[in-house]
Design an enzyme around this catalytic site. Structure first.
Site, PDB file in Angstrom:
ATOM      1  CD  GLU A 278       1.313  -1.519  -5.494  1.00 44.22           C
ATOM      2  OE1 GLU A 278       0.244  -1.241  -5.624  1.00 44.22           O
ATOM      3  OE2 GLU A 278       2.009  -0.840  -4.636  1.00 44.22           O
TER       4      GLU A 278
ATOM      5  CG  HIS B  79       0.069   9.316   9.265  1.00 43.44           C
ATOM      6  ND1 HIS B  79       1.436   9.415   8.791  1.00 43.44           N
ATOM      7  CD2 HIS B  79      -0.493   8.422   8.449  1.00 43.44           C
ATOM      8  CE1 HIS B  79       1.727   8.754   7.738  1.00 43.44           C
ATOM      9  NE2 HIS B  79       0.479   7.984   7.314  1.00 43.44           N
TER      10      HIS B  79
END
Length: 844
Positions: free
Chosen positions: A555, A684
Site C-alpha cells: 500500500e 469479473h
C-alpha cells in the site's frame, strides 16, 4: 450521532453542506494548484504536497485495492463486496440524469469562439471509425469528401496510413496516442513562395487556436480535480462508515462525477486532433476524450447497466445445497463454498460443489451475456475502434497486444509445464491413478480454488519438503510488540532508505489502519488519492502478522506512486497502463518478503541457507503467481474472441474450455455443454471488468524487480551468490532512483516508452520471471526426470459438447476423468447416448 461537514451537491463548483451522520471527512473547498498542462518543471516537495490518482480503467471509483483478483488474491472479498470490487464498483449500475455540469465558459464553447470551425460531433447513430473524420478542420491540408470521409492521397506526407516514415502505420498498428504528424517538418520556411507564406499565416492562427486548447485543458484539469475530490471523498466516507446514508451519498457523487467526465469527453471530441502537432497535448486530449461505456447514448448505456445488474444479481444470489444434505440449500460462494474448495479433500464433495455452483451462478446469465456482446460492439464504435475485442485491450496502446501477450506466455510456459507435471503427479498420488491420468489435463475442482487460478490451498499435498517449514515471522512480530502504526512507519522508512519521499503527518492522521469499534468499515486494503495533490490515504484493517507486513509495504508503494507523479495534469496521474500500480507494489513485496530483509528487521535470527528452504519458498510463490498466469490469459483471450466475433455465441462455453485446456492444462470435472455458461461463475465476467491487467502486472513485477536489483548490484546474472530471488533493495538508493523515474512519468507516455527509458526494456518480458524461479525450475526438471513424469498434457476426450440436446449427459468419473481406458471412450459415448434416448422415449 453528531453534526460534521459532508460533501454535498456539486455542479459547477464544489460546495460543502452540513448533515447528520458519522463520516470521517472534513475537507475545505479544494483549490488545486495551476499547472500548465504538464510543462511545469520539478515541483518542490512540501509536507502538504506529498501524493495522486487511479489507473486508467479505475477512474470511476476509489483507487488501488489489493483485493482486485490478481494472482496473489484468491478471489476473496473482491468477488463479494456488494457484488462489486472496491476499485471498480462504480463502473456499473447507475442511471445518468440530465447533465448538471456545463462548459459555457470553456474556450471552445460556441458563445465565446463561435467562429471556430471544428464542426459538429457526428450523430450517435453514425459509426465513425476514423479520428474525427467528419470534422472539416479549417487549417487541414487534407481534403474531405462530401460524406465527411477523409480522402487519403498515397503521396501525401501527412497520410499516416500510407507514409512509410511514420512509425505507427495503420489504424490497428499506430499508437493511437501518438501525434500523426512528423516532428521535423520546417513549416516556417518563408523562401518557398506564396504557398509557404500562406502556411505561415495559417500557423499564426494555429498558434492562437493552440493557446485556446491549452486554456481548455487547464480548465478541465482544474474542474476535474475538484469533481474527483468530491467523488473520492464520498466513497471514502461510505467505505469507512457503512450505512444507508453514506451509501446514497457515494452513489450520487459517483453519478455526478461520471456525468462530468462524459461531458468533458464530448467537448474534447469536438476538437480536430489532426491539427495538434504537440505530442503531449495530443495525448492529453485523447485520454480526456475516452470514458469507455459512458460514451454510449443514454438509452444504450441504460441497457448496458441493466444487463450488468441482471447478471450480478444472479451471481450474488447463487446458492447451492450441501453435499449429501439436500435440506441445507443456503450455501454461498463467500464464505461456505470458497472454504469447501480450499479445505475439502473429498473428490465427490468437491465435484458436487463445483458443478452446482457453476450451474447456479453461470447458466442463468448466458442470454444476458449474449446481449452484452452486442452492446460491447456499440462501446467499441463510440470509442473509435473496430470491434469489442479491440476495445478490450485499448488501454494498452498496442495494435498487436494479444499476440504480444501470447509471446510472453511462450517465454514462461516451460516453467509452468514443469510445475504442472509435478502438481499432477502429487495429486495423482493423493487421489489415485483411476481419477487422474498421468498425461491428461488436471480436473479443475481439486486445485483448492473454484476456478483453478491459484493452487496455494492444496500446499499440504504439494509441498516439496514437508519437513522444512516455511518462514513465518508472525510470532516474532507479536513478541516484539508490533503495532499497525509501527508497520507503516517501517514501510515509510523502507522507501526513504532508497531515496524516496516521506509521507508526512497528514497521511497518518487521515488513514485508517485498524477496524474502528464504533462503526462498520470495509476492510479490504486500498490506497486512496483525493485528486488534490496532497491528500493520500490508506484504508486497511491491519493484523499483526507477516502477510500484513508485506501488504502494508504494498500500500505504501501506491502512495509513493502518487507522490512521484503529483505534478502532472490529472489525466496523467495514473499508472503508465492499468497494470503498473499493482506491479510496482508487488515488486516491493518481493523484496520485503526475502529472508535477508526479515533478518534486517530483526524478525529472523539466522540465515536459512539450505536449498530445501529455498525450494519450498519459491514453490509457494509459484503455485500462486505462475499458476495464475494461464488462467488470467485464457479468461481475457476468451472475452477478446467473443467480443470480436472470433468465437461464435453458440459455441462460446466450449471455446472457453478449449482455451483453459490450451493455456492451463486444466479441464472441467464433468462434461460441459452449450447449455452451461461456466465463465459467468467468475465475478469479473458478469461485472465486465478487464482481467488481463492481472496477467500483465504479475509478469511486470518481476521485470521491475530485476531492473531494481540489477541496478543496485544486488542481483548479478550467473552469480550463485546473488540470485534474483534473494535480492533486497532496502537501503539501495540506486534502485530508488530508477523507481522514482518510472513513477514520475505517470501516464504521460506510452508504457513501452516508460519501460525503455527506465529499465532499457521496451516491452513486457517473461524472462525476468524465469530468472526469479530458476532454482525451482531446475529442481522441477530433475524431479520430473527422477519420477519419469510426462511434461505437458494431451487432449483426452470431450470437455464440452456443442449440442444442447446432450447437455443432460453429465458424465461423472468414468472415461471422462479416468486414467485408463481412454481409447474406449469414443465407442462408449454413443452407447450412453442410445441408452439415454431409449429411456427418454419410454418416458414420453
Amino acid at each position: 450521532m453528531h453534526s460534521v461537514s459532508l460533501l454535498g451537491c456539486l455542479c459547477l463548483s464544489l460546495s460543502l453542506t452540513l448533515s447528520t451522520g458519522s463520516p470521517q471527512l472534513n475537507l475545505p473547498t479544494p483549490q488545486p494548484e495551476v499547472f500548465y498542462n504538464g510543462y511545469t518543471p520539478n515541483v518542490a516537495t512540501t509536507p502538504a504536497q506529498l501524493r495522486a490518482d487511479r489507473d486508467r480503467d479505475q477512474r470511476y471509483g476509489p483507487p488501488y485495492s489489493d483485493a482486485g483478483g490478481g494472482g496473489n488474491t484468491d478471489d476473496g472479498l473482491d468477488d463479494f463486496r456488494f457484488g462489486q470490487t472496491d476499485d471498480e464498483r462504480m463502473r456499473i449500475g447507475y442511471g445518468y440524469p440530465t447533465p448538471r455540469v456545463n462548459f459555457s465558459d470553456s474556450p471552445f464553447s460556441g458563445a465565446r469562439f463561435s467562429n471556430h470551425n471544428y464542426g459538429p460531433i457526428s450523430s450517435t447513430t453514425e459509426r465513425n471509425y476514423g479520428n474525427d473524420a467528419n470534422l472539416n478542420g479549417r487549417y487541414s491540408d487534407v481534403p474531405y469528401s462530401s460524406q465527411g470521409e477523409r480522402n487519403f492521397n498515397p503521396n501525401d506526407q501527412y497520410n499516416y496510413n500510407n507514409n512509410p516514415n511514420v512509425e505507427f502505420v495503420g489504424i490497428n498498428n499506430r499508437n493511437r496516442f501518438e501525434n500523426p504528424f512528423l516532428s521535423n517538418q520546417d513549416r516556417f520556411n518563408l523562401n518557398q513562395g506564396y504557398l509557404e507564406r500562406q502556411r505561415y499565416q495559417q500557423d499564426r492562427r494555429y498558434q492562437q487556436e493552440l493557446e485556446k486548447l491549452r486554456i481548455l485543458l487547464v480548465e478541465s484539469d482544474q474542474k476535474g480535480s475538484l469533481e474527483c475530490t468530491a467523488n473520492v471523498a464520498a466513497q471514502w466516507n461510505f467505505e469507512t462508515n457503512v450505512n444507508d446514508f453514506t451509501q446514497t451519498e457515494a452513489l450520487n457523487a459517483q453519478q455526478r462525477y461520471v456525468e462530468f467526465q462524459r461531458i468533458t469527453a464530448e467537448q474534447s471530441k469536438r476538437i480536430n486532433k489532426d491539427l495538434i502537432f504537440d505530442r503531449r497535448l495530443y495525448r492529453q486530449l485523447m485520454l480526456q476524450s475516452e470514458v469507455g461505456p459512458n460514451a454510449l447514448p443514454l438509452d444504450v448505456l441504460d441497457r448496458y447497466n441493466r444487463l450488468l445488474n441482471e447478471m450480478l444479481f444472479l451471481y450474488n444470489s447463487a446458492e447451492i445445497c450441501a453435499y449429501q444434505q439436500p435440506f441445507q440449500c443456503d450455501l454461498h460462494y463467500i464464505p461456505q463454498l470458497k472454504d469447501i474448495m480450499a479445505k475439502s479433500r473429498d473428490w465427490d464433495e468437491l465435484q458436487h460443489t463445483w458443478v452446482e455452483y457453476h450451474r447456479k451462478a453461470g447458466r442463468g446469465m448466458r442470454d444476458s451475456y449474449e446481449q452484452l456482446i452486442d452492446v460491447m460492439q456499440e462501446v467499441a464504435y463510440v470509442n473509435n475502434v473496430t470491434n469489442g475485442g479491440e476495445y478490450w485491450y485499448l488501454a494498452y496502446e498496442s495494435g498487436n497486444f494479444r499476440q504480444d501477450m501470447d509471446i510472453v506466455w511462450e517465454q514462461i510456459r516451460p516453467l509452468y509445464e514443469g510445475l504442472h507435471a509435478y502438481v499432477r503427479r502429487k495429486l495423482r498420488d493423493y487421489y489415485g491413478p483411476d481419477r487422474i491420468n498421468r498425461i491428461a489435463p488436471i480436473p479443475s475442482h481439486i486445485l483448492g480454488n473454484m476456478y483453478g487460478q491459484s493452487w496455494s490451498n492444496v500446499l499440504d499435498i504439494l509441498i516439496p519438503y514437508p519437513g522444512r517449514k516455511l518462514i513465518d515471522v508472525t510470532p516474532r512480530m507479536v513478541e516484539q510488540g508490533y503495532t499497525p502504526q509501527l508497520m507503516f512507519q517501517l514501510a515509510e522508512e523502507f522507501f526513504t532508505s532508497i531515496n524516496m519521499s516521506a509521507v508526512g503527518p497528514e497521511f497518518y492522521r487521515n488513514s485508517i489502519f485498524e477496524q474502528p469499534l464504533d462503526r462498520r468499515v470495509l476492510c479490504e486494503p486500498s490506497a486512496w488519492d483525493f485528486c488534490n495533490r496532497h491528500d493520500f490515504r490508506v484504508k486497511i484493517c491491519t493484523d499483526i502478522n507477516q502477510r500484513s507486513l508485506i501488504s502494508v509495504h504494498h500500500e505504501m508503494a501506491h502512495i509513493q506512486y502518487f507522490l512521484q507523479y503529483r505534478h502532472l495534469p490529472k489525466i496523467f496521474r495514473n499508472g503508465a497502463n492499468p497494470a503498473f500500480h499493482q506491479a510496482v507494489g508487488d515488486a516491493i513485496g518481493l523484496s520485503v518478503s526475502t529472508p535477508r530483509h526479515l533478518q534486517t528487521l530483526g524478525l529472523l535470527q539466522r540465515s536459512l541457507d539450505e536449498s530445501s528452504y529455498d525450494i519450498n519458498y519459491l514453490f509457494t510463490m509459484a503455485i500462486d503467481k505462475v499458476a495464475f498466469l494461464p488462467f488470467a490469459l485464457s479468461l481475457d483471450n476468451w472475452r477478446y474472441d467473443v467480443f470480436s466475433g472470433n468465437a461464435n455465441k453458440r459455441t462460446m462455453n466450449c471455446h472457453y474450455w478449449n482455451l483453459r485446456e490450451k493455456y492451463s492444462g486444466i479441464k472441467p470435472p464433468v462434461l460441459r455443454s452449450e447449455k452451461d455458461f461456466d465463465p459467468g461463475a467468475k465475478y469479473h465476467i458478469p461485472a465486465n471488468i478487464p482481467y488481463i491487467k492481472y496477467f500483465f502486472s504479475t509478469v511486470l513485477q518481476f521485470q521491475i524487480y530485476r531492473g531494481l536489483c540489477r541496478e543496485s548490484g544486488q542481483y548479478v546474472p550467473g552469480d550463485p551468490r546473488k540470485p534474483l530471488h534473494q535480492c533486497d533493495i532496502y537501503r539501495q538508493p540506486a534502485a530508488g532512483n530508477i523507481l522514482k523515474t518510472l513513477m514520475s512519468k505517470g501516464a504521460s507516455q506510452p508504457w513501452q516508452e516508460v519501460l525503455e527509458e527506465t529499465l532499457r526494456e521496451g516491452r513486457l518480458d517473461g524472462t525476468a520471471l524465469r530468472e526469479y524461479f530458476a532454482p525451482l525450475e531446475e529442481w522441477l526438471r530433475q524431479e520430473n526426470l527422477r519420477t519419469n513424469e510426462y511434461v505437458g498434457w494431451n487432449y483426452d476426450g470431450d470437455y464440452c459438447k456443442r449440442s444442447i440436446e446432450t447437455a443432460g449427459l453429465q458424465v461423472f468419473g468414468g472415461y471422462y476423468n479416468g486414467a485408463t481406458g481412454q481409447k474406449s471412450a469414443p465407442f462408449l459415448y454413443p452407447l450412453i447416448l442410445l441408452i439415454y434416448l431409449y429411456f427418454s422415449l419410454r418416458l414420453l
